[in-house]
Design an enzyme around this catalytic site. Structure first.
Site, PDB file in Angstrom:
ATOM      1  N   HIS A  99       1.001  -1.095   0.067  1.00 54.32           N
ATOM      2  CA  HIS A  99       0.000   0.159   0.031  1.00 54.32           C
ATOM      3  C   HIS A  99       0.829   1.303   0.099  1.00 54.32           C
ATOM      4  CE1 HIS A  99      -1.999   3.227   2.245  1.00 54.32           C
ATOM      5  NE2 HIS A  99      -2.692   3.358   1.578  1.00 54.32           N
ATOM      6  N   SER A 100       0.425   2.146  -1.042  1.00 57.38           N
ATOM      7  CA  SER A 100       1.388   3.176  -0.960  1.00 57.38           C
ATOM      8  C   SER A 100       2.808   3.172  -0.902  1.00 57.38           C
ATOM      9  CB  SER A 100       0.857   4.415   0.186  1.00 57.38           C
ATOM     10  OG  SER A 100       1.300   5.790   0.221  1.00 57.38           O
ATOM     11  N   MET A 101       3.652   3.661  -0.142  1.00 60.55           N
ATOM     12  CA  MET A 101       4.986   3.519  -0.040  1.00 60.55           C
ATOM     13  C   MET A 101       5.439   1.955  -0.135  1.00 60.55           C
ATOM     14  SD  MET A 101       7.989   4.346   2.758  1.00 60.55           S
ATOM     15  CE  MET A 101       7.312   2.963   3.912  1.00 60.55           C
TER      16      MET A 101
END
Length: 287
Positions: A99-101
């Site tokens: 998720h994300s980073m």
């Protein structure tokens, strides 16, 4: 479904995390977003009971140790560390869920070490944030200035958990339940209340970013099956049409969008889990 806490030694550092599902299930390594922690995936875990789901606190986050002061938090280091985590688990190959980073890191790992990645589920990121080459010197200057002042900053102390929970709800549009999951794993008791566990160096601005052409080169090199999940509307820092254009570069990719916010996997876990289950069921070697 409950998750079990665990610790590993990775490159001499203590790494913590949570694990759920049967040991014989499909091996999935979950990588959370910036300043989040392993609890980011607990809502999803409850809807994916057949997976051997390992949710790690990345270095400097949650209950994992901070990197040594001589070791900076960089993207290449994150790739190496992710592979070292898989080695410590005894996994030659696994599905990466990010998720994300964490999705940015996972997609880079899939490009660099494709033989280790069975498939990739990338939520709200693909390939990482980019910057034009003309910003290179200014980014370096900003980083150096911020790093030189880091020792002068004092850790904020919260008298109770309600304040950081409200902050996460406001900044990330999270429900109170989701915000509390992240906060409870992300703080430590100190005199006068609570402070964040995360390494203050994680707040430093990124010194060097790839250009969009470099990121596109990375994404187009990912050979494994990929499921990309984006929430709509798009975030300002990862706008349309950029994010859809990146997904279109995947040799074996599929894209699903659903209404929600950046932490859609936490506040809509059933919907996201259903997408992941369909994707996994279609893998040629899902057993």
């Amino acid at each position: 479904m409950s998750a079990t806490a665990f610790e590993l030694r990775v490159d001499g550092q203590r790494l913590a995390g949570l694990r759920s599902g049967p040991p014989g299930g499909l091996k999935v390594l979950a990588l959370h977003g910036w300043l989040d922690n392993a609890a980011s995936f607990l809502p999803l875990a409850a809807h994916l009971p057949t997976l051997d789901l390992v949710m790690v606190d990345l270095p400097g986050h949650g209950f994992s140790e901070h990197l040594p002061l001589t070791t900076p938090y960089t993207t290449p280091q994150a790739i190496v560390h992710t592979l070292a985590i898989a080695d410590a688990l005894g996994w030659d190959r696994c599905v990466l869920l990010g998720h994300s980073m964490g999705a940015a890191i996972a997609s880079l790992v899939a490009a660099v070490a494709g033989e280790r990645v069975q498939a990739l589920v990338s939520i709200e990121a693909l390939g990482g944030l980019a910057a034009p080459a003309t910003e290179t010197v200014q980014r370096l200057r900003t980083f150096v200035t911020a790093a030189s002042r880091l020792d002068d900053k004092q850790l904020r102390v919260f008298p109770d958990l309600a304040t950081p929970v409200r902050a996460r709800m406001m900044v990330n549009q999270l429900s109170e339940i989701s915000a509390r999951l992240l906060v409870e794993r992300g703080v430590k008791p100190v005199d006068g209340g609570w402070s964040w566990r995360s390494d203050p160096r994680l707040m430093l601005p990124t010194a060097v970013r790839m250009t969009e052409d470099q990121v596109r080169d990375v994404v187009s090199t990912i050979g494994c099956p990929v499921q990309v999940i984006y929430a709509t509307p798009a975030q300002d820092y990862f706008p349309e049409p950029q994010r859809s254009q990146r997904a279109a570069l995947l040799p074996d990719g599929r894209l699903h969008t659903l209404p929600g916010h950046h932490h859609v996997h936490m506040d809509q876990p059933a919907a996201v889990a259903a997408i992941i289950e369909r994707f996994i069921a279609g893998l040629p070697d899902a057993s």
